[in-house]
Design an enzyme around this catalytic site. Structure first.
Site, PDB file in Angstrom:
ATOM      1  N   LYS A 122       0.817  -1.214   0.000  1.00 21.67           N
ATOM      2  CA  LYS A 122       0.000   0.000   0.000  1.00 21.67           C
ATOM      3  C   LYS A 122       0.845   1.256   0.000  1.00 21.67           C
ATOM      4  O   LYS A 122       0.481   2.255  -0.607  1.00 21.67           O
ATOM      5  CB  LYS A 122      -0.927   0.016   1.227  1.00 21.67           C
ATOM      6  CG  LYS A 122      -2.122  -0.902   1.069  1.00 21.67           C
ATOM      7  CD  LYS A 122      -3.242  -0.456   1.990  1.00 21.67           C
ATOM      8  CE  LYS A 122      -4.485  -1.278   1.771  1.00 21.67           C
ATOM      9  NZ  LYS A 122      -5.560  -0.918   2.685  1.00 21.67           N
ATOM     10  N   LYS A 205      -4.564  -9.738  -7.221  1.00 24.04           N
ATOM     11  CA  LYS A 205      -5.775  -9.935  -6.409  1.00 24.04           C
ATOM     12  C   LYS A 205      -6.897  -9.020  -6.902  1.00 24.04           C
ATOM     13  O   LYS A 205      -6.632  -7.881  -7.274  1.00 24.04           O
ATOM     14  CB  LYS A 205      -5.401  -9.591  -4.964  1.00 24.04           C
ATOM     15  CG  LYS A 205      -6.400  -9.979  -3.928  1.00 24.04           C
ATOM     16  CD  LYS A 205      -5.962  -9.482  -2.557  1.00 24.04           C
ATOM     17  CE  LYS A 205      -6.132  -7.990  -2.419  1.00 24.04           C
ATOM     18  NZ  LYS A 205      -6.049  -7.470  -1.057  1.00 24.04           N
ATOM     19  N   LYS A 208     -10.727  -3.512  -4.574  1.00 28.09           N
ATOM     20  CA  LYS A 208     -11.527  -2.297  -4.783  1.00 28.09           C
ATOM     21  C   LYS A 208     -10.657  -1.131  -5.225  1.00 28.09           C
ATOM     22  O   LYS A 208     -11.146  -0.150  -5.756  1.00 28.09           O
ATOM     23  CB  LYS A 208     -12.337  -1.950  -3.530  1.00 28.09           C
ATOM     24  CG  LYS A 208     -11.596  -1.960  -2.222  1.00 28.09           C
ATOM     25  CD  LYS A 208     -12.574  -1.964  -1.034  1.00 28.09           C
ATOM     26  CE  LYS A 208     -11.955  -2.607   0.198  1.00 28.09           C
ATOM     27  NZ  LYS A 208     -12.897  -3.060   1.186  1.00 28.09           N
TER      28      LYS A 208
END
Ligand code: TYM
Length: 342
Positions: A122, A205, A208
């Site tokens: 992230k 993966k 969202k």
């Protein structure tokens, strides 16, 4: 001490959470919510959270965050979570999460945090610019779980490392204070869809936060959109094999088989028993039918519930009060153990 011995004194209790940081995806549904519903029926106390304090580790527009939190609650309810059977609430209404999170910031070691792959993913190359909250995220997640002495934590594959860290934090706390106070929570990672992959790239993966909307099925997608995304999903030119071994180097094909299996509630091998030898031109329409049958009623119900946001808010307030009744004494005991004056 073995996990079993440590845990035997704890009542079985399930806890899990989802971030309201964007729309719900099929990955969240199959990897988490569907399994939350199964566990709700298992006779164990179940507690499911909308982790809004985790969501703000990355900047969120305030109005969007409120909307997404309600929409996530609508997703929980539409998928079959029942506020009479499970405690459903949003994290920020139970201040004990942040309080225990601080205690765990003082237990967790920097070296442990540095190994967290989700932070690395992230924060990307510019980790210096990431928030301190993003770095401490796993320690707040440990607080979520241990604040309820949860013994079982249903999650997708990507959260395994965080649940293992939760066990490390519990073990260090117990050791440092010479107590047997926190359980060794078990990750429960089961079923065919513990890692649903992107429809555009079988090595990534489904997420969202992927910039491509075609990479995922959103739980708010209507029947036409679901059908279009599955028809366009990346595949290879081969027919489906009849044995699982034949999917080994075919990530996109494997992903669609796993999605089919999870939606149908059968094993991936059973999918191949039924569809082995078929081309994708035949398999995809079958998957479209299954996905639409399953998901369209959920998105319709979510849209209906979103018209009644006051009812959603009331359910969450009630859930928060019930969650607090469990969390508050556990935080108080933690404070007593570490020497805080009352
Ligand atoms: P989050 O919000 O990223 O995802 C929520 C749940 O959905 C699962 N999931 C997937 N499963 C299969 N395939 C996918 N493509 C996929 N994408 C997401 C995740 O594994 C997760 O179970 N840190 C957590 C939230 C959290 C939490 C907790 C979870 C905070 N506190 C305490 C359990 C217990 C997270 O970011 O999940």
């Amino acid at each position: 001490m073995t996990t079993e011995a440590t845990n035997s004194k704890f009542k079985q209790r399930v806890f899990s959470g989802i971030q309201p940081s964007g729309g719900l995806t099929l990955g969240n549904y199959l990897g988490a919510i569907r399994r939350f519903v199964d566990m709700q029926e298992g006779g164990i106390e179940t507690i499911y959270c909308m982790v809004d304090l985790h969501a703000i580790t990355v900047w969120q527009d305030p109005a969007a965050l409120r909307h997404q939190t309600r929409e996530l609650a609508a997703g929980y309810l539409a998928a079959g979570l029942d506020p009479k059977k499970s405690i459903l609430f949003n994290q920020s209404q139970v201040p004990e999460h942040a309080q225990l999170g601080w205690v765990f910031n003082c237990i967790a070691r920097l070296g442990w945090m540095n190994r967290m792959t989700q932070f690395k993913d992230k924060a990307g190359k510019n980790a210096e610019k990431a928030s301190l909250g993003l770095y401490a995220y796993p320690s707040l997640m440990a607080a979520d779980i241990l604040l309820y002495h949860a013994t079982h934590v249903p999650v997708g594959e990507d959260q395994k490392q965080h649940v293992e860290l939760t066990r490390d934090i519990a073990a260090k706390f117990n050791h440092d204070y010479g107590v047997d106070f926190f359980p060794m929570s078990e990750p429960v990672i089961e079923g065919a869809a513990t890692r649903v992959m992107s429809l555009r790239d079988g090595s990534k993966k489904m997420s969202k936060s992927d910039p491509s909307d075609a990479s995922r099925i959103n739980m708010t997608d209507d029947a036409d959109t679901i059908a279009k995304k599955i028809r366009k999903a990346k595949t290879d030119p081969e027919a489906l094999p009849s044995e699982l071994d034949g999917l080994k180097d075919r990530p996109e094909a494997r992903n669609l088989v796993n999605i089919y299996a999870a939606l149908a509630g059968i094993s991936p091998q059973a999918v191949l028993d039924q569809h082995g030898g078929q081309q994708f031109s035949a398999f995809k329409p079958a998957l479209v039918d299954l996905a639409v049958d399953h998901l369209a009623p959920i998105s319709t119900e979510m849209a209906r519930l979103m018209q009644h946001s006051d009812e959603i808010d009331a359910i969450l307030r009630d859930g928060a009060a019930r969650a607090r009744a469990i969390a508050s004494p556990i935080l108080q005991q933690t404070y007593d153990i570490i020497g805080m004056l009352r």
